[in-house]
Design a protein around this motif. Structure first.
Motif, PDB file in Angstrom:
ATOM      1  N   ARG A 133      10.516  -8.691  -6.448  1.00 59.73           N
ATOM      2  CA  ARG A 133       9.076  -8.467  -6.589  1.00 59.73           C
ATOM      3  C   ARG A 133       8.343  -8.575  -5.254  1.00 59.73           C
ATOM      4  O   ARG A 133       7.268  -9.153  -5.151  1.00 59.73           O
ATOM      5  N   GLY A 134       8.967  -8.020  -4.229  1.00 60.41           N
ATOM      6  CA  GLY A 134       8.319  -7.966  -2.925  1.00 60.41           C
ATOM      7  C   GLY A 134       8.171  -9.299  -2.233  1.00 60.41           C
ATOM      8  O   GLY A 134       7.304  -9.463  -1.365  1.00 60.41           O
ATOM      9  N   ALA A 151       4.104  -7.936   0.995  1.00 58.63           N
ATOM     10  CA  ALA A 151       4.694  -6.633   1.280  1.00 58.63           C
ATOM     11  C   ALA A 151       3.737  -5.571   0.760  1.00 58.63           C
ATOM     12  O   ALA A 151       3.517  -5.456  -0.442  1.00 58.63           O
ATOM     13  N   ARG A 152       3.148  -4.793   1.643  1.00 61.82           N
ATOM     14  CA  ARG A 152       2.084  -3.871   1.270  1.00 61.82           C
ATOM     15  C   ARG A 152       2.506  -2.425   1.519  1.00 61.82           C
ATOM     16  O   ARG A 152       3.138  -2.107   2.529  1.00 61.82           O
ATOM     17  N   SER A 153       2.155  -1.545   0.606  1.00 57.97           N
ATOM     18  CA  SER A 153       2.421  -0.127   0.771  1.00 57.97           C
ATOM     19  C   SER A 153       1.507   0.462   1.839  1.00 57.97           C
ATOM     20  O   SER A 153       0.323   0.132   1.900  1.00 57.97           O
ATOM     21  N   GLY A 166       0.517  -3.646  -3.482  1.00 58.84           N
ATOM     22  CA  GLY A 166       1.648  -4.496  -3.142  1.00 58.84           C
ATOM     23  C   GLY A 166       2.970  -3.855  -3.555  1.00 58.84           C
ATOM     24  O   GLY A 166       3.066  -3.253  -4.621  1.00 58.84           O
ATOM     25  N   ILE A 167       3.976  -3.938  -2.707  1.00 60.13           N
ATOM     26  CA  ILE A 167       5.291  -3.390  -3.014  1.00 60.13           C
ATOM     27  C   ILE A 167       6.060  -4.391  -3.865  1.00 60.13           C
ATOM     28  O   ILE A 167       6.155  -5.569  -3.521  1.00 60.13           O
ATOM     29  N   ARG A 168       6.639  -3.914  -4.982  1.00 59.96           N
ATOM     30  CA  ARG A 168       7.268  -4.784  -5.961  1.00 59.96           C
ATOM     31  C   ARG A 168       8.781  -4.665  -5.964  1.00 59.96           C
ATOM     32  O   ARG A 168       9.452  -5.159  -6.865  1.00 59.96           O
ATOM     33  N   LEU A 192      10.227  -1.693   5.076  1.00 60.33           N
ATOM     34  CA  LEU A 192       8.998  -2.337   5.530  1.00 60.33           C
ATOM     35  C   LEU A 192       9.107  -2.647   7.022  1.00 60.33           C
ATOM     36  O   LEU A 192      10.198  -2.909   7.536  1.00 60.33           O
ATOM     37  N   LYS A 193       7.961  -2.675   7.683  1.00 59.24           N
ATOM     38  CA  LYS A 193       7.932  -2.987   9.110  1.00 59.24           C
ATOM     39  C   LYS A 193       6.821  -3.979   9.403  1.00 59.24           C
ATOM     40  O   LYS A 193       5.747  -3.923   8.803  1.00 59.24           O
ATOM     41  N   THR A 194       7.087  -4.902  10.311  1.00 63.76           N
ATOM     42  CA  THR A 194       6.057  -5.798  10.819  1.00 63.76           C
ATOM     43  C   THR A 194       5.854  -5.518  12.297  1.00 63.76           C
ATOM     44  O   THR A 194       6.813  -5.223  13.019  1.00 63.76           O
TER      45      THR A 194
END
Length: 367
Positions: A133-134, A151-153, A166-168, A192-194
């Motif tokens: 769940r992200g 975790a965001r789209s 939010g990415i799940r 995902l990237k930071t």
């Protein structure tokens, strides 16, 4: 007569060496029995293990389970942490159960704590845990405290509200490649990237529709800030040479599901996967060759301490160990439940740990 004696001694030496190899592969000890034997109320599948040194380590598993040890795994204590991300709703305002339409998503308030899949440490202090769940947890003090990140789209813009965009997906492999940049991969082609040192994560996820095949990305490994690989379902092997700006698909010649990846240097690496598959590269991933394992068990994780010595673990307590870079893999078993070994971690050639889906923790020790 002399030839007969020489032949006899050669055979004897061969038997002794074989016996020595077998003995070396039996040095696994169960440190924590399965859930049914213990019956201590602390239950759940375990998915990954990490040790900073030969005494201090942690494991993660189902329903937010985190266990820590300070004595090499002889005893384990459950660690409770707050899974709520900053900005998540703290109460119900609609009168509906938590997680219902309009309410906070499961894992933020309702639905129980999410399963935790993977542990990754940048150094002794800074580390991450990824999960269902992200879920992204970050520590800056060596695991004493953990804070949840969102975790965001990328389609959600700049909103930090976990209920919006939010990415799940189930988040799996993670790697930080510089002081600011890092990547996480997961189910449904999630990447995902930071760009701020792991404080915020933005990316994309492709949810499969009914009847469509879901492609899951299982792990990621960078050998430099620019060169890296992602592995996943159906032989997925993605390669980047520009720090993850673009990813190109490589064909390793197999369509097995790929689960674990490890590089000991920029040229030398291994991938493990379905039906006993181990792939090896000695040219920085330009070519991948299959190594013989004599195993049909799915191999879930792989770990090397140098170019020669490594372990891979998988279904039915299967453990394969090599001391020659994978030219030969010696088979053994760890744990006693017959479950699936999910994660493996070693601090040196004499100390290794693994965990399984019955809650068992086992250790390899030669001294």
């Amino acid at each position: 007569m002399l030839r007969t004696i020489i032949t006899f001694f050669i055979l004897l030496i061969g038997i002794m060496l074989s016996f020595s190899d077998t003995m070396a592969e039996t040095n696994w000890t169960v440190l924590r029995e399965d859930d049914f034997i213990r019956n201590d109320g602390v239950q759940g599948m375990l998915h990954d293990v990490h040790f900073w040194d030969n005494q201090n380590g942690l494991v993660v598993g189902d329903r937010g389970l985190i266990l820590v040890t300070e004595d090499g795994g002889k005893t384990w204590a459950k660690k409770e942490i707050n899974m709520r991300p900053s900005g998540a709703p703290t109460g119900q305002t609609s009168g509906r159960p938590a997680g219902a339409g309009g309410g906070p998503p499961p894992g933020f308030r309702g639905g129980g704590s999410p399963t935790l899949y993977n542990i990754y440490f940048v150094n002794e202090k800074v580390g991450y845990i990824t999960g269902a769940r992200g879920t992204i947890l970050k520590t800056k003090d060596g695991g004493k405290t953990w804070n949840r990140k969102i975790a965001r789209s990328e389609a959600a813009g700049q909103s930090n509200n976990p209920r919006r965009g939010g990415i799940r997906a189930n988040l799996m492999g993670i790697q930080i490649i510089s002081e600011t940049v890092g990547f996480i991969v997961g189910s449904e082609n999630t990447i995902l990237k930071t760009t701020d040192g792991g404080e915020t994560w933005v990316g994309s996820s492709e949810r499969a529709r009914v009847g469509e095949t879901r492609n899951n990305l299982e792990n990621i490994w960078f050998v430099s800030p620019t060169i890296g690989w992602i592995i996943g379902s159906y032989g997925t092997l993605l390669h980047t040479t520009d720090g993850g700006e673009t990813w190109e698909k490589q064909d390793a010649g197999f369509d097995n599901n790929l689960f674990g990846i490890h590089f000991s240097d920029e040229k030398t690496g291994w991938i493990c996967g379905q039906e006993g598959l181990i792939l090896h590269t000695s040219d920085g991933g330009k070519t991948w060759k299959q190594q013989k394992t004599d195993s049909y068990d799915n191999l879930q994780d792989i770990m090397f301490v140098d170019n020669m010595i490594g372990w891979t673990v998988g279904d039915y307590n299967a453990v394969l160990h090599t001391v020659d870079g994978g030219k030969k893999w010696n088979a053994s078993k760890a744990g006693g439940s017959g479950g699936t070994l999910k994660g493996v971690h070693a601090t040196d050639k004499d100390h290794c740990w693994t965990v399984d889906d019955w809650g068992v923790i086992s250790a390899y020790k030669t001294k």
